[in-house]
Design an enzyme around this catalytic site. Sequence first.
Site, short mmCIF file in Angstrom:
data_model
loop_
_atom_site.label_atom_id
_atom_site.label_comp_id
_atom_site.label_asym_id
_atom_site.label_seq_id
_atom_site.Cartn_x
_atom_site.Cartn_y
_atom_site.Cartn_z
N GLY A 15 0.81 -1.21 0.00
CA GLY A 15 0.00 0.00 0.00
C GLY A 15 0.85 1.26 0.00
O GLY A 15 0.33 2.36 -0.12
N ASP A 18 6.44 2.65 -2.90
CA ASP A 18 7.45 1.86 -3.59
C ASP A 18 6.84 0.60 -4.24
O ASP A 18 7.04 0.35 -5.43
CB ASP A 18 8.57 1.46 -2.62
CG ASP A 18 9.37 2.64 -2.14
OD1 ASP A 18 9.52 3.62 -2.90
OD2 ASP A 18 9.86 2.60 -1.01
N SER A 19 6.12 -0.18 -3.46
CA SER A 19 5.53 -1.40 -4.02
C SER A 19 4.45 -1.06 -5.05
O SER A 19 4.24 -1.80 -6.02
CB SER A 19 4.96 -2.28 -2.91
OG SER A 19 3.94 -1.61 -2.18
N CYS A 97 13.09 -12.08 8.02
CA CYS A 97 11.76 -12.10 7.40
C CYS A 97 11.87 -12.26 5.89
O CYS A 97 11.10 -13.00 5.28
CB CYS A 97 11.00 -10.82 7.75
SG CYS A 97 9.32 -10.76 7.08
N GLY A 121 9.16 -3.83 -3.90
CA GLY A 121 9.60 -2.45 -4.04
C GLY A 121 10.95 -2.18 -3.43
O GLY A 121 11.28 -1.04 -3.11
N CYS A 194 8.15 -3.68 12.26
CA CYS A 194 6.69 -3.72 12.13
C CYS A 194 6.02 -4.28 13.37
O CYS A 194 4.96 -3.82 13.78
CB CYS A 194 6.30 -4.52 10.90
SG CYS A 194 6.70 -6.27 10.96
#
Length: 355
Positions: A15, A18-19, A97, A121, A194
């Site tokens: 969202g 970059d991605s 991850c 991204g 995160c």
Amino acid sequence: MNKSAGKKAWVALSGGVDSSVAAFLLKEAGYAVEAVYLRLWELPGQQTSLQAAQAVADYLGIPLSVFDWRQIFKNQVVEHYLTALARNRTPNPCVYCNQVIKWGRLLEQALENRAALLASGHYARLEYDAAGLPLLYKAADASKDQSYFLAALPRTSLAAMCLPLAAYTKAEVRSIAAEINLPSRQSQESEDLCFLAGKDQVAFLREHAPHLLEPGPIEDLHGKELGQHQGLALYTIGQRKGIGLSASQPYYVLAKEQTTNTLRVGWSDALPRNAVQTGPVNWLVSQLPGAQDLVEVKIRSAARPVQARCKILSTGDMIAKLEKPLRDITAGQLLTLYQGQLCLGSAEIQAALNL
């Protein structure tokens, strides 16, 4: 016809800008793009970020699947992080991850669903050697380079990877997003881990691993007790702030001694070390550097590279002898090796040495 036409490409869509631009560039290149949103942790604003990803997917006219991998992420990434802290390491969860979730489990799913590649991204470049094997390079935008976070991946993962932002700067990516009016064009970047979910590390550990917050003595190099720490997991080598001691000059964390639960501190001149011992190297090139070849190494993602010569031990571990001593060499972090823009590989730091 574009040779990419009709090939299925999966893209991890958060969202963010970059991605989102990565997905747009893939579609422009002729791929049949399918987006995937990974739900990895219970985050404040998670629904907002999912809505942002859906808005981008709708805008680009691509399908979006949501994978709820919260339990998997907790069992693998978060538990790995807590276990490393308990072993007196300072791990990098984002590197792990990428290994087990994004370029592990997600890549497996993409290939099982007949995707030709998995895109993200990330800011890094991929090229191929004469044998057709992938090579990882630093990004065109040096200030955003993320090759460090991909350096622990096997070459088999790199072979199925696509990094559409490789040749772009961050400013150019934002310009593309603005030009095509992407819904994510003004999204802000997140810098925190995160799973901290807006909490500080103390609050996170108090909830998930309170045993890591056992107080203990703070001592200087001569064994004199200076105060009490709040848990070794809260400190890292070279740390200055947050120690809670006043003196004529700042104290720095020099060592964390697990057997006695002691935090060892001292002055900054006691920090520099001229060698790094690592575990086995994840090589990303076919021709390895010799013991006398100069390479550049980074001890953290934001660290400046320094020159070193690397010796592989009979155990498979490596010792990197640094041309310039460094202060903050920390067990559990990733040592990455470069020749110019080319990433040679990486290995987990085990210890800082003086040779």
